[in-house]
Design an enzyme around this catalytic site. Structure first.
Site, PDB file in Angstrom:
ATOM      1  N   GLU A  67       0.798  -1.234   0.000  1.00 43.71           N
ATOM      2  CA  GLU A  67       0.000   0.000   0.000  1.00 43.71           C
ATOM      3  C   GLU A  67       0.831   1.286   0.000  1.00 43.71           C
ATOM      4  O   GLU A  67       0.671   2.135   0.873  1.00 43.71           O
ATOM      5  CB  GLU A  67      -0.955  -0.023   1.207  1.00 43.71           C
ATOM      6  CG  GLU A  67      -1.893  -1.216   1.163  1.00 43.71           C
ATOM      7  CD  GLU A  67      -2.749  -1.380   2.429  1.00 43.71           C
ATOM      8  OE1 GLU A  67      -2.674  -0.529   3.311  1.00 43.71           O
ATOM      9  OE2 GLU A  67      -3.497  -2.382   2.500  1.00 43.71           O
ATOM     10  N   GLU A  97      -5.998 -10.845  -1.247  1.00 43.84           N
ATOM     11  CA  GLU A  97      -6.826 -10.671  -0.037  1.00 43.84           C
ATOM     12  C   GLU A  97      -8.310 -10.681  -0.409  1.00 43.84           C
ATOM     13  O   GLU A  97      -9.091  -9.839   0.042  1.00 43.84           O
ATOM     14  CB  GLU A  97      -6.464  -9.349   0.661  1.00 43.84           C
ATOM     15  CG  GLU A  97      -4.983  -9.224   0.982  1.00 43.84           C
ATOM     16  CD  GLU A  97      -4.613  -7.941   1.724  1.00 43.84           C
ATOM     17  OE1 GLU A  97      -5.511  -7.263   2.233  1.00 43.84           O
ATOM     18  OE2 GLU A  97      -3.412  -7.636   1.782  1.00 43.84           O
TER      19      GLU A  97
HETATM   20  O1  9MR Z   1      -7.210  -8.461   8.365  1.00 51.00           O
HETATM   21  C1  9MR Z   1      -6.296  -7.672   9.081  1.00 51.00           C
HETATM   22  C2  9MR Z   1      -6.905  -7.246  10.410  1.00 51.00           C
HETATM   23  O2  9MR Z   1      -7.061  -8.372  11.251  1.00 51.00           O
HETATM   24  C3  9MR Z   1      -6.033  -6.198  11.073  1.00 51.00           C
HETATM   25  O3  9MR Z   1      -6.694  -5.712  12.221  1.00 51.00           O
HETATM   26  C4  9MR Z   1      -5.746  -5.077  10.104  1.00 51.00           C
HETATM   27  C5  9MR Z   1      -4.879  -4.024  10.769  1.00 51.00           C
HETATM   28  O4  9MR Z   1      -4.240  -3.177   9.893  1.00 51.00           O
HETATM   29  O5  9MR Z   1      -5.125  -5.591   8.937  1.00 51.00           O
HETATM   30  C6  9MR Z   1      -5.938  -6.457   8.240  1.00 51.00           C
HETATM   31  O6  9MR Z   1      -5.343  -6.889   7.043  1.00 51.00           O
HETATM   32  C7  9MR Z   1      -5.073  -5.872   6.083  1.00 51.00           C
HETATM   33  C8  9MR Z   1      -3.895  -6.335   5.269  1.00 51.00           C
HETATM   34  O7  9MR Z   1      -2.804  -6.583   6.103  1.00 51.00           O
HETATM   35  C9  9MR Z   1      -3.532  -5.304   4.207  1.00 51.00           C
HETATM   36  N1  9MR Z   1      -4.630  -4.963   3.385  1.00 51.00           N
HETATM   37  C10 9MR Z   1      -5.855  -4.584   4.078  1.00 51.00           C
HETATM   38  C11 9MR Z   1      -6.226  -5.698   5.081  1.00 51.00           C
HETATM   39  C12 9MR Z   1      -7.552  -5.390   5.730  1.00 51.00           C
HETATM   40  O8  9MR Z   1      -7.487  -4.241   6.490  1.00 51.00           O
END
Ligand code: 9MR
Length: 376
Positions: free
Chosen positions: A184, A292
């Site tokens: 990102e 994802e």
């Molecule tokens: O799914 C993840 C969630 O459990 C966490 O709280 C969150 C914190 O930043 O991150 C989520 O995963 C993210 C991923 O690492 C990057 N792309 C967006 C995902 C959803 O937020």
């Protein structure tokens, strides 16, 4: 005789109806819970196209998921991503204090069960401890006025970035086959290419991408290195992302693929735009991973969500010359980060939803896939 004929016909019709009805209910019951391992296996269905992966959590808010969902994981998937456990805050909470034990459990499990591992993620602005960005005096470098950031500050942060990559990738070399090296980094706004709120960008400038990928390749030349982002397939963000990647690739920076996260919604899903973007990234010479995937149901029925999944997987198959992996961001709806939108294939009881049946065979309606399976 003639007078009785209609009655005779009615009787025959009634008997046929009873036979049919009892035949059907004795064949299957749609309300009976389905044993998770009894349904067609996604990784087998897609074996000729791409890997099918899943993200799971061992240390997050629902640590029991990992243990409770091993049946689903092993039956349907051949690739695993740690949802949170390999992020910088998990692996290096304090400088030099690496904590691999939780992630190791997941990686060892994956290796034992023939699952590939996608590493997520080395360099991100989120879930990265503040110490990465503090100067020798303990102040946050990215909060200083730009002109106050010194060469020594930059050197310090660059050294930490490289050290993190070095330790983590060395630890997992041979076990993690692909890494989301940078996550990102592209801005959501057209005025700048890089997202302006990332400490990495504020301190190191656009160089941070170059530094990260170059180091990652040096540490593990066998690993596939990905740039991962949300919405890189969307028109508003695509041009900037392509420009950024193209200029790095032209310089010879080792980026092997793009991770398109795929946090989509059934309502308003634009499959054509996604496909067009996949081809554009492929033209840069990049391999495509959907990293994802979840398709939110807000404002849509279960059937509409199923149709969205069907169209997506049909399109993924059409582009399987460049798509080599599709990972779902979670197993069941109740453990999803978007749980209010029920975006996954299985419900809280691990029952396959219409969305699951829709991708069992994308050339048929989901009901037909389910019914053929139940009648088998
Ligand atoms: O799914 C993840 C969630 O459990 C966490 O709280 C969150 C914190 O930043 O991150 C989520 O995963 C993210 C991923 O690492 C990057 N792309 C967006 C995902 C959803 O937020």
């Amino acid at each position: 005789m003639n007078r009785n004929f209609p009655q005779f016909r009615r009787a025959v019709a009634l008997i046929m109806l009873v036979v049919l009805a009892t035949g059907c209910t004795s064949l299957y019951d749609r309300n009976k819970p389905i044993v998770a391992l009894d349904v067609p296996s996604l990784r087998d269905i897609y074996a000729d196209y791409f890997d099918v992966g899943v993200a799971v959590s061992l240390a997050g808010w629902s640590p029991q998921t990992f243990a409770n969902h091993q049946d689903l994981i092993e039956w349907h998937f051949n690739s695993l991503t740690a949802e949170n456990e390999m992020k910088p805050d998990a692996l290096q909470p304090r400088e030099g204090a690496f904590s691999f034990s939780t992630a190791d459990k997941m990686v060892d499990y994956a290796v034992d069960n023939n699952l590939k591992v996608r590493g997520h993620t080395l360099v991100w602005h989120n879930q990265t401890p503040a110490w990465f960005f503090r100067d020798e005096a303990g102040d946050l470098i990215h909060e200083k006025p730009k002109e106050a950031i010194t060469e020594a500050d930059r050197e310090l942060v660059k050294r930490r970035l490289e050290e993190h990559i070095e330790q983590v990738m060395t630890h997992y070399a041979g076990k993690v086959y692909a890494w989301d090296v940078v996550n990102e980094a592209v801005s959501d706004h057209y005025t700048t290419t890089h997202r302006p709120d990332s400490p990495w960008y504020i301190i190191l400038g656009e160089d941070f991408m170059r530094i990260a990928f170059t180091k990652a390749h040096e540490v593990d030349p066998e690993a596939k290195l990905f740039y991962n982002d949300y919405n890189p397939e969307m028109y508003y963000k695509r041009g900037r992302t392509i420009d950024m990647l193209k200029s790095l690739l032209d310089e010879g920076v080792p980026i092997h693929g793009i991770g398109i996260q795929g946090h989509w919604s059934a309502n308003g899903l634009n499959v054509r735009e996604i496909e067009e973007s996949i081809r554009m990234y492929a033209e840069l010479g990049l391999e495509i991973h959907i990293t994802e995937l979840d398709v939110g149901r807000k404002g849509a029925t279960e059937a509409q969500q199923a149709e969205a999944y069907r169209q997506l997987f049909r399109m993924f198959k059409r582009n399987s010359d460049v798509i080599t992996s599709v990972t779902f961001w979670g197993t069941t709806d109740d453990v999803s980060w978007r749980r209010d939108e029920n975006p996954l294939l299985f419900d809280a009881k691990k029952q396959p939803k219409p969305a699951f049946w829709a991708i069992v065979d994308t050339e048929k309606p989901w009901q037909q896939n389910r019914d053929e399976y139940l009648r088998r």
